[in-house]
Design a protein around this motif. Structure first.
Motif, PDB file in Angstrom:
ATOM      1  N   LEU A  13      28.469  58.295  54.475  1.00 47.42           N
ATOM      2  CA  LEU A  13      28.213  59.354  53.784  1.00 47.42           C
ATOM      3  C   LEU A  13      29.264  60.533  53.843  1.00 47.42           C
ATOM      4  O   LEU A  13      29.463  61.129  52.969  1.00 47.42           O
ATOM      5  CB  LEU A  13      27.023  60.162  54.405  1.00 47.42           C
ATOM      6  CG  LEU A  13      25.694  59.071  54.403  1.00 47.42           C
ATOM      7  CD1 LEU A  13      24.576  59.823  55.151  1.00 47.42           C
ATOM      8  CD2 LEU A  13      25.318  59.143  52.883  1.00 47.42           C
ATOM      9  N   ALA A  14      30.086  60.614  54.981  1.00 47.00           N
ATOM     10  CA  ALA A  14      31.268  61.377  54.884  1.00 47.00           C
ATOM     11  C   ALA A  14      32.300  61.113  53.983  1.00 47.00           C
ATOM     12  O   ALA A  14      32.883  61.725  53.532  1.00 47.00           O
ATOM     13  CB  ALA A  14      31.676  61.573  56.491  1.00 47.00           C
ATOM     14  N   ALA A  15      32.453  59.791  53.770  1.00 47.00           N
ATOM     15  CA  ALA A  15      33.677  59.349  52.723  1.00 47.00           C
ATOM     16  C   ALA A  15      33.084  59.858  51.343  1.00 47.00           C
ATOM     17  O   ALA A  15      33.990  60.226  50.581  1.00 47.00           O
ATOM     18  CB  ALA A  15      33.546  57.576  52.782  1.00 47.00           C
ATOM     19  N   PHE A  16      31.745  59.562  51.177  1.00 46.54           N
ATOM     20  CA  PHE A  16      31.296  60.032  49.820  1.00 46.54           C
ATOM     21  C   PHE A  16      31.504  61.421  49.511  1.00 46.54           C
ATOM     22  O   PHE A  16      31.719  61.781  48.385  1.00 46.54           O
ATOM     23  CB  PHE A  16      29.837  59.377  49.324  1.00 46.54           C
ATOM     24  CG  PHE A  16      29.863  58.071  48.843  1.00 46.54           C
ATOM     25  CD1 PHE A  16      30.281  57.465  47.973  1.00 46.54           C
ATOM     26  CD2 PHE A  16      29.267  57.081  49.812  1.00 46.54           C
ATOM     27  CE1 PHE A  16      30.534  56.285  47.346  1.00 46.54           C
ATOM     28  CE2 PHE A  16      29.224  55.798  49.554  1.00 46.54           C
ATOM     29  CZ  PHE A  16      29.781  55.474  48.440  1.00 46.54           C
ATOM     30  N   ALA A  17      31.222  62.133  50.768  1.00 42.64           N
ATOM     31  CA  ALA A  17      31.045  63.558  50.280  1.00 42.64           C
ATOM     32  C   ALA A  17      32.655  64.070  50.261  1.00 42.64           C
ATOM     33  O   ALA A  17      32.880  65.146  49.515  1.00 42.64           O
ATOM     34  CB  ALA A  17      30.553  64.256  51.711  1.00 42.64           C
ATOM     35  N   PHE A  18      33.611  63.563  51.139  1.00 39.64           N
ATOM     36  CA  PHE A  18      34.949  63.930  50.794  1.00 39.64           C
ATOM     37  C   PHE A  18      35.506  63.514  49.585  1.00 39.64           C
ATOM     38  O   PHE A  18      36.169  64.573  48.940  1.00 39.64           O
ATOM     39  CB  PHE A  18      35.842  63.081  52.011  1.00 39.64           C
ATOM     40  CG  PHE A  18      37.096  63.269  51.752  1.00 39.64           C
ATOM     41  CD1 PHE A  18      37.821  64.588  52.338  1.00 39.64           C
ATOM     42  CD2 PHE A  18      38.174  62.283  51.445  1.00 39.64           C
ATOM     43  CE1 PHE A  18      39.062  64.852  52.280  1.00 39.64           C
ATOM     44  CE2 PHE A  18      39.736  62.465  51.214  1.00 39.64           C
ATOM     45  CZ  PHE A  18      40.058  63.921  51.737  1.00 39.64           C
ATOM     46  N   ILE A  19      35.166  62.458  49.113  1.00 38.43           N
ATOM     47  CA  ILE A  19      35.508  62.164  47.570  1.00 38.43           C
ATOM     48  C   ILE A  19      34.804  62.853  46.424  1.00 38.43           C
ATOM     49  O   ILE A  19      35.663  63.493  45.581  1.00 38.43           O
ATOM     50  CB  ILE A  19      35.122  60.713  47.359  1.00 38.43           C
ATOM     51  CG1 ILE A  19      35.643  59.496  47.966  1.00 38.43           C
ATOM     52  CG2 ILE A  19      35.236  60.400  45.734  1.00 38.43           C
ATOM     53  CD1 ILE A  19      35.278  58.247  47.933  1.00 38.43           C
ATOM     54  N   GLY A  20      33.815  63.635  46.846  1.00 42.78           N
ATOM     55  CA  GLY A  20      33.016  64.229  45.788  1.00 42.78           C
ATOM     56  C   GLY A  20      33.830  65.729  46.078  1.00 42.78           C
ATOM     57  O   GLY A  20      34.004  66.310  45.031  1.00 42.78           O
ATOM     58  N   ILE A  21      33.967  66.294  47.315  1.00 50.26           N
ATOM     59  CA  ILE A  21      34.645  67.355  47.407  1.00 50.26           C
ATOM     60  C   ILE A  21      36.050  67.355  46.987  1.00 50.26           C
ATOM     61  O   ILE A  21      36.551  68.445  46.017  1.00 50.26           O
ATOM     62  CB  ILE A  21      34.786  68.018  48.926  1.00 50.26           C
ATOM     63  CG1 ILE A  21      33.459  68.187  49.363  1.00 50.26           C
ATOM     64  CG2 ILE A  21      35.626  68.850  49.281  1.00 50.26           C
ATOM     65  CD1 ILE A  21      33.127  68.219  51.060  1.00 50.26           C
ATOM     66  N   VAL A  22      36.900  66.385  47.127  1.00 50.33           N
ATOM     67  CA  VAL A  22      38.361  66.368  46.489  1.00 50.33           C
ATOM     68  C   VAL A  22      38.070  66.329  45.160  1.00 50.33           C
ATOM     69  O   VAL A  22      38.978  66.948  44.303  1.00 50.33           O
ATOM     70  CB  VAL A  22      39.071  65.082  46.868  1.00 50.33           C
ATOM     71  CG1 VAL A  22      40.252  64.825  46.364  1.00 50.33           C
ATOM     72  CG2 VAL A  22      38.952  65.327  48.503  1.00 50.33           C
ATOM     73  N   LEU A  23      37.145  65.680  44.345  1.00 46.20           N
ATOM     74  CA  LEU A  23      37.071  65.654  42.759  1.00 46.20           C
ATOM     75  C   LEU A  23      36.905  67.026  42.340  1.00 46.20           C
ATOM     76  O   LEU A  23      37.336  67.245  41.126  1.00 46.20           O
ATOM     77  CB  LEU A  23      36.162  64.494  42.503  1.00 46.20           C
ATOM     78  CG  LEU A  23      36.832  63.021  42.592  1.00 46.20           C
ATOM     79  CD1 LEU A  23      35.477  61.947  42.300  1.00 46.20           C
ATOM     80  CD2 LEU A  23      38.012  62.757  41.745  1.00 46.20           C
ATOM     81  N   PHE A  24      35.768  67.573  42.926  1.00 49.43           N
ATOM     82  CA  PHE A  24      35.471  68.884  42.576  1.00 49.43           C
ATOM     83  C   PHE A  24      36.421  70.067  42.581  1.00 49.43           C
ATOM     84  O   PHE A  24      36.748  70.813  41.653  1.00 49.43           O
ATOM     85  CB  PHE A  24      34.088  69.295  43.494  1.00 49.43           C
ATOM     86  CG  PHE A  24      33.687  70.920  43.102  1.00 49.43           C
ATOM     87  CD1 PHE A  24      33.094  71.136  41.692  1.00 49.43           C
ATOM     88  CD2 PHE A  24      33.854  71.789  43.759  1.00 49.43           C
ATOM     89  CE1 PHE A  24      32.509  72.256  41.235  1.00 49.43           C
ATOM     90  CE2 PHE A  24      33.373  73.044  43.320  1.00 49.43           C
ATOM     91  CZ  PHE A  24      32.912  73.169  42.108  1.00 49.43           C
TER      92      PHE A  24
END
Length: 155
Positions: A13-24
């Protein structure tokens, strides 16, 4: 207290959140100025010509599948070698473990060779090159003018 699977789930979940934050964040920071040239198809510096729905020779697909099959199977030899090459296991069985591992490796490679022989016998490795179809086009420009232009820019 979380179990090992709970910790793993938190990492995912942290990996997906990190990817989402970086893309945003990247979408906020990057310039957004589309134009005709940026939206066109890029083909290694060449202008795209014709329709993209071109029929490919099935041999490309078959050769790629055969390559992936044998490449992936040979990649299994590396973890196999680390497990069966442990000196402690060989020493504990007075060398029997090593001979078993060696026999298993030869069996594995023999099965791969048998598969390669089958593919070769079926003719899947034969490359049949199709005859090129030269497109014909009606034009008012004489052919010798094209030849002059080609000779002028020939290096």
């Amino acid at each position: 207290m979380l179990s090992d699977f709970g910790v793993l789930l938190l990492f995912i979940l942290a990996a997906f959140a990190f990817i989402g934050i970086v893309l945003f964040g990247a979408s906020l920071l990057r310039p957004h100025r589309p134009n005709v040239e940026k939206n066109s198809t890029y083909e290694s510096g060449e202008e795209p010509v014709g329709n993209a729905n071109v029929q490919f020779n099935i041999r490309f697909y078959v050769v790629a599948l055969v390559f992936v099959l044998f490449d992936v199977e040979l990649a299994f030899l590396f973890p196999w070698a680390t497990v069966f090459g442990q000196a402690s296991l060989i020493k504990a069985t007075d060398g029997l473990w090593g001979w078993f591992a060696l026999a298993e490796a030869f069996l594995f490679v023999a099965i791969l060779a048998l598969g390669l022989a089958y593919v070769w016998a079926k003719g899947y490795l034969d490359w049949v090159k199709p005859q090129p179809k030269v497109p014909t086009m009606e034009t008012k420009v004489p052919a010798d003018l094209y030849q002059k232009v080609n000779e002028r820019y020939k290096r």
